[in-house]
Design a protein around this motif. Structure first.
Motif, PDB file in Angstrom:
ATOM      1  N   PHE A  15       0.900  -1.262   0.107  1.00 25.08           N
ATOM      2  CA  PHE A  15       0.060   0.001  -0.121  1.00 25.08           C
ATOM      3  C   PHE A  15       0.992   1.108  -0.037  1.00 25.08           C
ATOM      4  O   PHE A  15       2.377   1.273   0.273  1.00 25.08           O
ATOM      5  CB  PHE A  15      -0.956  -0.027   1.171  1.00 25.08           C
ATOM      6  N   ASP A  16       0.039   2.340  -0.143  1.00 24.27           N
ATOM      7  CA  ASP A  16       0.832   3.910  -0.167  1.00 24.27           C
ATOM      8  C   ASP A  16      -0.035   4.724   0.041  1.00 24.27           C
ATOM      9  O   ASP A  16      -1.298   4.288  -0.037  1.00 24.27           O
ATOM     10  CB  ASP A  16       1.394   4.005  -1.734  1.00 24.27           C
ATOM     11  N   GLU A  17       0.247   5.813   0.480  1.00 28.74           N
ATOM     12  CA  GLU A  17      -0.764   6.854   0.736  1.00 28.74           C
ATOM     13  C   GLU A  17      -1.157   7.522  -0.479  1.00 28.74           C
ATOM     14  O   GLU A  17      -0.371   7.517  -1.383  1.00 28.74           O
ATOM     15  CB  GLU A  17       0.009   7.965   1.382  1.00 28.74           C
ATOM     16  N   VAL A  18      -2.319   7.826  -0.494  1.00 26.62           N
ATOM     17  CA  VAL A  18      -2.969   8.362  -1.950  1.00 26.62           C
ATOM     18  C   VAL A  18      -2.264   9.690  -2.448  1.00 26.62           C
ATOM     19  O   VAL A  18      -2.073   9.938  -3.477  1.00 26.62           O
ATOM     20  CB  VAL A  18      -4.586   8.564  -1.809  1.00 26.62           C
ATOM     21  N   LEU A  19      -2.206  10.427  -1.495  1.00 27.56           N
ATOM     22  CA  LEU A  19      -1.585  11.932  -1.653  1.00 27.56           C
ATOM     23  C   LEU A  19      -2.197  12.609  -3.234  1.00 27.56           C
ATOM     24  O   LEU A  19      -3.164  12.695  -3.463  1.00 27.56           O
ATOM     25  CB  LEU A  19       0.135  11.901  -1.753  1.00 27.56           C
ATOM     26  N   LYS A 114      -5.774   8.644   3.703  1.00 26.76           N
ATOM     27  CA  LYS A 114      -6.302   7.869   2.495  1.00 26.76           C
ATOM     28  C   LYS A 114      -5.174   7.150   1.938  1.00 26.76           C
ATOM     29  O   LYS A 114      -4.065   7.580   1.731  1.00 26.76           O
ATOM     30  CB  LYS A 114      -7.065   8.416   1.664  1.00 26.76           C
ATOM     31  N   TYR A 115      -5.329   5.490   1.785  1.00 23.94           N
ATOM     32  CA  TYR A 115      -4.432   4.880   1.234  1.00 23.94           C
ATOM     33  C   TYR A 115      -5.065   3.914  -0.164  1.00 23.94           C
ATOM     34  O   TYR A 115      -6.088   3.840   0.017  1.00 23.94           O
ATOM     35  CB  TYR A 115      -3.775   3.671   2.166  1.00 23.94           C
ATOM     36  N   TYR A 116      -4.227   3.649  -0.769  1.00 21.20           N
ATOM     37  CA  TYR A 116      -4.401   2.566  -1.916  1.00 21.20           C
ATOM     38  C   TYR A 116      -3.796   1.293  -1.699  1.00 21.20           C
ATOM     39  O   TYR A 116      -2.577   1.639  -1.455  1.00 21.20           O
ATOM     40  CB  TYR A 116      -4.220   3.192  -3.473  1.00 21.20           C
ATOM     41  N   GLY A 117      -4.269  -0.010  -1.788  1.00 18.34           N
ATOM     42  CA  GLY A 117      -3.422  -1.009  -1.724  1.00 18.34           C
ATOM     43  C   GLY A 117      -3.904  -2.074  -2.818  1.00 18.34           C
ATOM     44  O   GLY A 117      -4.946  -2.078  -3.166  1.00 18.34           O
TER      45      GLY A 117
END
Length: 177
Positions: A15-19, A114-117
């Protein structure tokens, strides 16, 4: 602190932060929803729509389609063709899941971010499911965007894990008596 019911589930997530990369993540999310839209999958959908599969066993059809996909995967492997996913900088083990939540083993999240994974799900067919989630605290996340099919598989996996844990507890109690 939280009254969320979790079931033990040994899963992995990247995962990663959306930013400012929300558009890129959304594009991959949408592409992964169409991962089952290969030529055989499209043919099967059209055949079903035309009523040509009425006499066929749906389980057998699904298995044949998945066998075809496995052959395609092997062919891609031999040709050294790999699906290209976005690089996600963080990796973690999930220790428990709920219907809309999951809990990491280690504190790696920042609350309200918020994150996307992608979660590797041990379902049939085995695949990575894309999710968008928001951190409730350093370990707990709430899923706010998941494809309908993936949501059903997530819930089915949760139920299967719960049944397995109940059987384990029952066997342990019987072993003690």
């Amino acid at each position: 602190m939280h009254d969320i019911r979790f079931v033990a589930a040994p899963l992995k997530i990247v995962f990663d932060e959306v930013l400012d990369q929300e558009g890129e993540y959304k594009r991959e999310y949408d592409q992964l929803s169409n991962a089952d839209e290969d030529t055989v999958g499209q043919w099967l959908k059209l055949a079903k729509a035309r009523g040509e599969t009425g006499e066929s066993d749906p389980v057998l059809l699904t298995l044949l389609v998945e066998l075809h996909r496995k052959i395609d995967d092997l062919s891609a492997f031999i040709k050294d063709e790999k699906p290209e996913f976005l690089h996600l900088s963080q990796e973690a083990n999930i220790e428990g899941i709920g219907f809309e939540h999951f809990r990491l083993q280690e504190a790696k999240l920042h609350p309200h971010i918020k994150y996307y994974g992608r979660v590797l799900m041990p379902v049939f067919p085995k695949r990575e499911i894309p999710i968008f989630f928001i951190a409730v605290d350093e370990k707990i996340a709430k899923i706010f965007l998941i494809h309908d099919k993936d949501s059903k598989d997530w819930s089915a996996y949760l139920s299967a894990r719960e049944r397995a844990l109940i059987r384990e507890m029952k066997a342990m109690r019987e072993g003690e008596s």
